[in-house]
Design a protein around this motif. Structure first.
Motif, PDB file in Angstrom:
ATOM      1  N   GLY A 175     -53.051 118.902 -41.028  1.00  0.00           N
ATOM      2  CA  GLY A 175     -54.011 118.076 -41.814  1.00  0.00           C
ATOM      3  C   GLY A 175     -53.346 117.586 -42.986  1.00  0.00           C
ATOM      4  O   GLY A 175     -52.206 117.158 -42.964  1.00  0.00           O
ATOM      5  N   GLU A 216     -57.212 119.919 -32.279  1.00  0.00           N
ATOM      6  CA  GLU A 216     -56.836 119.058 -33.607  1.00  0.00           C
ATOM      7  C   GLU A 216     -56.877 117.588 -33.309  1.00  0.00           C
ATOM      8  O   GLU A 216     -56.346 117.313 -31.877  1.00  0.00           O
ATOM      9  CB  GLU A 216     -55.491 119.511 -34.017  1.00  0.00           C
ATOM     10  CG  GLU A 216     -54.915 118.380 -35.068  1.00  0.00           C
ATOM     11  CD  GLU A 216     -55.472 118.097 -36.101  1.00  0.00           C
ATOM     12  OE1 GLU A 216     -56.148 118.996 -36.709  1.00  0.00           O
ATOM     13  OE2 GLU A 216     -55.507 117.012 -36.385  1.00  0.00           O
ATOM     14  N   ARG A 239     -54.508 113.193 -40.372  1.00  0.00           N
ATOM     15  CA  ARG A 239     -54.839 113.508 -39.079  1.00  0.00           C
ATOM     16  C   ARG A 239     -53.635 113.776 -38.365  1.00  0.00           C
ATOM     17  O   ARG A 239     -53.109 112.860 -37.750  1.00  0.00           O
ATOM     18  CB  ARG A 239     -55.740 112.326 -38.467  1.00  0.00           C
ATOM     19  CG  ARG A 239     -56.253 112.665 -37.200  1.00  0.00           C
ATOM     20  CD  ARG A 239     -57.004 111.504 -36.402  1.00  0.00           C
ATOM     21  NE  ARG A 239     -56.363 110.191 -36.759  1.00  0.00           N
ATOM     22  CZ  ARG A 239     -56.752 109.000 -36.190  1.00  0.00           C
ATOM     23  NH1 ARG A 239     -57.923 109.018 -35.750  1.00  0.00           N
ATOM     24  NH2 ARG A 239     -55.873 107.893 -36.280  1.00  0.00           N
ATOM     25  N   ARG A 257     -56.277 109.607 -41.464  1.00  0.00           N
ATOM     26  CA  ARG A 257     -57.332 108.719 -40.937  1.00  0.00           C
ATOM     27  C   ARG A 257     -57.611 108.155 -42.366  1.00  0.00           C
ATOM     28  O   ARG A 257     -57.873 108.778 -43.692  1.00  0.00           O
ATOM     29  CB  ARG A 257     -58.442 109.768 -40.757  1.00  0.00           C
ATOM     30  CG  ARG A 257     -59.984 109.203 -40.377  1.00  0.00           C
ATOM     31  CD  ARG A 257     -60.153 109.189 -38.959  1.00  0.00           C
ATOM     32  NE  ARG A 257     -61.303 108.493 -38.542  1.00  0.00           N
ATOM     33  CZ  ARG A 257     -62.314 109.147 -38.022  1.00  0.00           C
ATOM     34  NH1 ARG A 257     -62.232 110.128 -37.810  1.00  0.00           N
ATOM     35  NH2 ARG A 257     -63.484 108.271 -38.062  1.00  0.00           N
ATOM     36  N   GLN A 291     -60.369 115.363 -30.364  1.00  0.00           N
ATOM     37  CA  GLN A 291     -61.400 115.299 -31.266  1.00  0.00           C
ATOM     38  C   GLN A 291     -62.830 115.862 -30.977  1.00  0.00           C
ATOM     39  O   GLN A 291     -63.189 115.359 -30.077  1.00  0.00           O
ATOM     40  CB  GLN A 291     -61.726 113.859 -31.797  1.00  0.00           C
ATOM     41  CG  GLN A 291     -62.607 113.581 -32.928  1.00  0.00           C
ATOM     42  CD  GLN A 291     -62.700 112.479 -33.657  1.00  0.00           C
ATOM     43  OE1 GLN A 291     -61.544 111.640 -33.461  1.00  0.00           O
ATOM     44  NE2 GLN A 291     -63.922 112.296 -34.302  1.00  0.00           N
ATOM     45  N   GLY A 313     -55.460 115.083 -34.751  1.00  0.00           N
ATOM     46  CA  GLY A 313     -54.280 114.312 -34.813  1.00  0.00           C
ATOM     47  C   GLY A 313     -53.165 114.813 -33.794  1.00  0.00           C
ATOM     48  O   GLY A 313     -53.300 115.588 -32.925  1.00  0.00           O
ATOM     49  N   GLN A 345     -64.985 115.513 -42.140  1.00  0.00           N
ATOM     50  CA  GLN A 345     -65.373 115.625 -40.731  1.00  0.00           C
ATOM     51  C   GLN A 345     -66.138 116.763 -40.460  1.00  0.00           C
ATOM     52  O   GLN A 345     -66.879 116.867 -39.520  1.00  0.00           O
ATOM     53  CB  GLN A 345     -64.178 115.266 -40.292  1.00  0.00           C
ATOM     54  CG  GLN A 345     -63.660 113.847 -40.283  1.00  0.00           C
ATOM     55  CD  GLN A 345     -62.259 113.759 -39.948  1.00  0.00           C
ATOM     56  OE1 GLN A 345     -62.013 113.358 -39.002  1.00  0.00           O
ATOM     57  NE2 GLN A 345     -61.286 113.969 -40.786  1.00  0.00           N
TER      58      GLN A 345
END
Ligand SMILES: Cc1cc2nc3c(=O)[nH]c(=O)nc-3n(C[C@H](O)[C@H](O)[C@H](O)COP(=O)(O)OP(=O)(O)OC[C@H]3O[C@@H](n4cnc5c(N)ncnc54)[C@H](O)[C@@H]3O)c2cc1C
Length: 548
Positions: free
Chosen positions: A90, A38, A86, A65, A221, A40, A260
C-alpha cells in the motif's frame, strides 16, 4: 459471472501499512486461515525499493491510485493531488519513508475522545513491538520487531547550518523524535533496511507468505461486503473482469485506507442514508460517521536559492555528483539516495500552541521541486516545509455513484477553520526567522517560494491558499469511539454489524501531529492483538444495532 472461493477465518481487504501487519500477526496462529485481497499488483521493481525512488513512484499509475480532492475554498478553489499506494504494501511502498510516531498527547487525545485503551501507555508496547531501531536502546524504542527503522544516513552542510540556525532561534536539539518528546530539531528516522526501503510488506507480509495458512491475492479489488442477518459473511471482489465471492467464518477486516475503507462501507450500504441514496445505493445500516471526520496535514513549502551549488539540484546535474551518490549508496549504504521525503526538521510552538505541546512540524530538504515527482529545479534550491500539527478543519469522503471503480468525492476542507489559518501564517514567520539567523542567512540570496513580496498576514495566508499541498496524511474517516458518530468501537468492530472490523488509518479519531505511517503500523499491531483476543469469544451484542 460469479465464482466461489473456499472459506477463510479472516479476509483482510488491503495489504498496506496496517493490512500487512494484521496479515502477519493473525497468520502466526497456524490454525487461522487468512486471505489478503489487494487491489494492486506485486511490489516489484527497483524504484519501489530504492528510497529516493519515492520521487518516481508517487505519480506512477502502476503502483498508485491518483485521487484528487474536490475543489476547496480554503485552497483557492484548487483540487489537491491525493495519491495512495495501490500495490502490495500500500502507501508504505510508495511513501517518503519518514518514521515518526507523533506526540504522546496525540494518543491521550484519542483516549479522551472515547478510544479507551489507545492512550500513549496503551499504544507504546505496540510501537515498540513492531520496530527494530538501530539507535541506542531506550524505554521508548523496540529492538526486535520486524520493521527496520534507521537513523538518517545522509549528511548535508546546509542542513547542518539550518539546524544551527534553528537552535540559535531557541529550539533544543532532539536526538529521538520517537522518544520522550517531538519538541526540538534534529534528524528524521527512516524505514530503511540497509540501503533499501523497508515497507510494511517487506517487513511483515513477505516473510509471512511462506506460511500455508496465509494467502495473498493481488489485482483483486473488493467491491462489496456481503452481509446477511446483520453479520459480515464475506466479500465480493473484482479480478480479471470477473466478480468473485469469498466467504468468511470469523471476520472481514477492512484495511483499505482512509479513502477506500469508507468507500467500501458506503458501496455496501453502510453509512449516512442520505449520502447513500444520493449515490444510488440502498442503505442497509445507518452509520452517519462513515466517511466523515476527514483530516489531513496541509503543507506549505518555502524555497530559497543557495549562493553556492550545495543543493542536490546541483549534484544530480553533474555526472560526477551522480556517480558519487551511486557509490555512496552502493558501498556506504548512505548518502542522498537513502533519503525519501525529508531529512531534518522538528517540531516547534507558535503563539497559538496549547501549553508545551508543539503545534508546528518542520521538514527540511537540501533540494527543491515544484512537487514530489517533478524534476528538481535548475537553481540551487533549499526547501523548508511546515504544517500545522493539529488542524481543526474537517472534511469527508463520500461515494458519488454505486460504481466501485469510480473515485469517491474527497473534500478535506483545508484551511476552513480560523485557527488553521493563523497557525499557517505564524509558521511562515517562524521559517523565515530561522532562514534569517546569522547561522543560515549567508547561505542564501533569494526567497523563491512564496517570494519576498508576500509579507503581510493577508499575503502570507493568500500564498498558503494558492501554493500549499498535502503531505498525504488523510485519516479519520471511520473514527473510533463510543458516540453516535463513531464508526468503530475501541476494539475496532464496526458498530452495528457483526464480524466486521476496520484496522487502518481511517479509525484515527484525530490526526497525529506528525507523519502517519508509524501510527498506521501501530494500529495494525494493536488491531491484530484485539482480533486475537476476541478469537473464539462470541462477540457481545453491541449497543447500536440498527438495520434499516
Ligand atoms: C505519497 C505518500 C507519501 C507519504 N509519506 C509518508 C512518510 O514519509 N511518512 C509517514 O509516516 N507517512 C507517509 N505517508 C502516509 C502513510 O504512508 C499512510 O498514512 C499509511 O500508509 C496509511 O496506511 P493504511 O494501512 O491506512 O493504508 P494504505 O497503506 O494506503 O493501504 C491500503 C491498501 O488497500 C488497498 N485497497 C484499497 N481499496 C481496496 C479494495 N477495494 N480492495 C482491495 N484492496 C484495496 C490499496 O491498494 C492499498 O494497498 C505518505 C503517504 C503517501 C500516499
Amino acid at each position: 459471472m460469479e465464482a466461489k472461493t473456499a472459506g477463510y477465518d479472516y479476509v483482510i481487504v488491503g495489504s498496506g501499512s496496517a493490512g500487512s501487519v494484521v496479515a502477519s500477526r493473525l497468520s502466526e496462529d497456524p490454525s487461522c486461515r487468512v486471505l489478503v485481497i489487494e487491489a494492486g499488483g506485486p511490489d516489484r521493481g527497483f524504484w519501489l525499493r530504492l528510497p529516493v525512488g519515492y520521487f518516481k513512484s508517487i505519480y506512477s499509475p502502476r503502483v498508485t491510485r491518483q485521487f484528487k480532492s474536490d475543489p476547496g475554498e480554503g485552497v483557492a478553489g484548487r483540487c489537491i493531488d491525493a495519491p495512495r499506494g495501490r500495490v502490495v504494501g500500500g502507501s508504505s511502498s510508495i511513501n517518503g519513508l519518514i518514521f515518526i510516531r507523533g506526540q504522546h498527547e496525540d494518543f491521550n487525545d484519542w483516549a479522551s475522545q472515547g478510544a479507551e485503551g489507545w492512550d500513549y501507555h496503551g499504544v507504546l508496547p505496540h510501537f515498540r513491538r513492531l520496530e527494530s531501531f538501530d539507535g541506542p536502546p531506550s524505554q521508548y524504542r523496540g529492538a526486535e520487531g520486524p520493521l527496520s527503522v534507521s537513523r538518517l544516513r545522509n549528511k548535508s552542510v546546509v542542513c547542518d547550518d539550518w539546524l544551527a540556525a534553528a537552535e540559535a532561534d531557541g529550539l533544543p536539539r532532539n536526538q529521538d523524535f520517537n522518544g520522550a518528546s517531538t519538541y526540538g530539531i534534529g534528524a528524521y528516522q527512516l524505514t530503511l533496511r540497509g540501503h533499501w526501503r523497508e515497507s510494511a510488506a517487506t517487513a511483515f507480509l513477505h516473510p509471512a507468505l511462506s506460511r500455508p495458512n496465509l494467502t495473498l491475492v493481488t489485482g483483486a479489488q473488493a467491491t462489496r461486503i456481503l452481509i446477511e442477518s446483520g453479520r459480515a459473511r464475506g466479500i465480493e471482489y473484482l479480478t480479471d473482469g470477473e466478480i468473485r465471492r469469498v466467504d468468511v467464518d470469523a471476520e472481514v477486516i477492512l484495511c483499505a485506507g482512509s479513502v477506500q475503507t469508507p468507500q467500501l462501507l458506503q458501496l455496501s450500504g453502510i453509512g449516512a442514508p442520505e449520502h447513500l441514496e444520493a449515490a444510488g445505493v440502498r442503505p442497509l445500516y445507518e452509520l452517519p460517521g462513515v466517511g466523515e471526520n476527514l483530516q489531513d496535514h496541509l503543507q506549505m513549502r518555502t524555497i530559497v536559492e543557495l549562493k553556492e551549488p550545495l543543493s542536490l539540484n546541483d549534484q544530480v546535474r553533474s555526472p560526477i555528483g551522480l556517480a558519487k551518490m551511486g557509490l555512496q549508496w552502493l558501498f556506504g549504504k548512505s548518502g542522498p539516495l537513502t533519503v525519501g521525503a525529508g531529512q531534518v526538521g522538528g517540531a516547534t510552538r507558535t503563539r497559538y500552541a496549547e501549553g508545551d505541546r508543539p503545534d508546528l512540524q518542520l521538514f527540511v530538504m537540501p533540494l527543491s521541486v515544484d512537487k514530489p515527482g517533478t524534476p528538481l529545479h535548475r537553481y540551487s534550491g533549499f526547501t523548508t516545509s511546515f504544517w500545522q500539527c493539529h488542524p481543526k478543519s474537517r472534511g469527508w469522503v463520500r461515494i458519488r455513484s454505486a460504481d466501485p471503480l469510480a473515485d469517491p468525492a474527497i473534500q478535506p476542507n483545508y484551511l476552513s477553520d480560523p485557527l488553521d489559518e493563523k497557525v499557517m501564517v505564524e509558521g511562515m514567520k517562524i521559517v523565515r526567522r530561522i532562514y534569517n539567523r546569522p547561522e543560515f542567512a549567508p547561505r542564501w540570496g533569494r526567497e523563491v517560494v512564496p517570494g519576498a513580496g508576500q509579507q503581510t498576514d493577508a499575503e502570507i495566508l493568500d500564498a498558503c491558499r494558492r501554493m500549499s499541498s498535502t503531505v498525504y496524511h488523510l485519516v479519520g474517516t471511520c473514527r473510533m469511539g463510543t458516540d453516535p458518530q463513531a464508526v468503530v468501537d475501541p476494539r475496532l468492530r464496526v458498530r452495528g454489524v457483526e464480524g466486521l472490523r476496520i484496522i487502518d488509518a481511517s479509525i484515527m479519531p484525530t490526526i497525529p501531529s506528525a507523519n502517519t505511517n508509524a501510527a498506521a503500523l501501530m494500529i495494525g499491531e494493536k488491531g491484530a492483538s484485539l482480533v486475537k483476543e476476541d478469537r473464539g469469544h462470541p462477540r457481545h451484542q453491541q449497543s447500536l444495532d440498527r438495520p434499516l
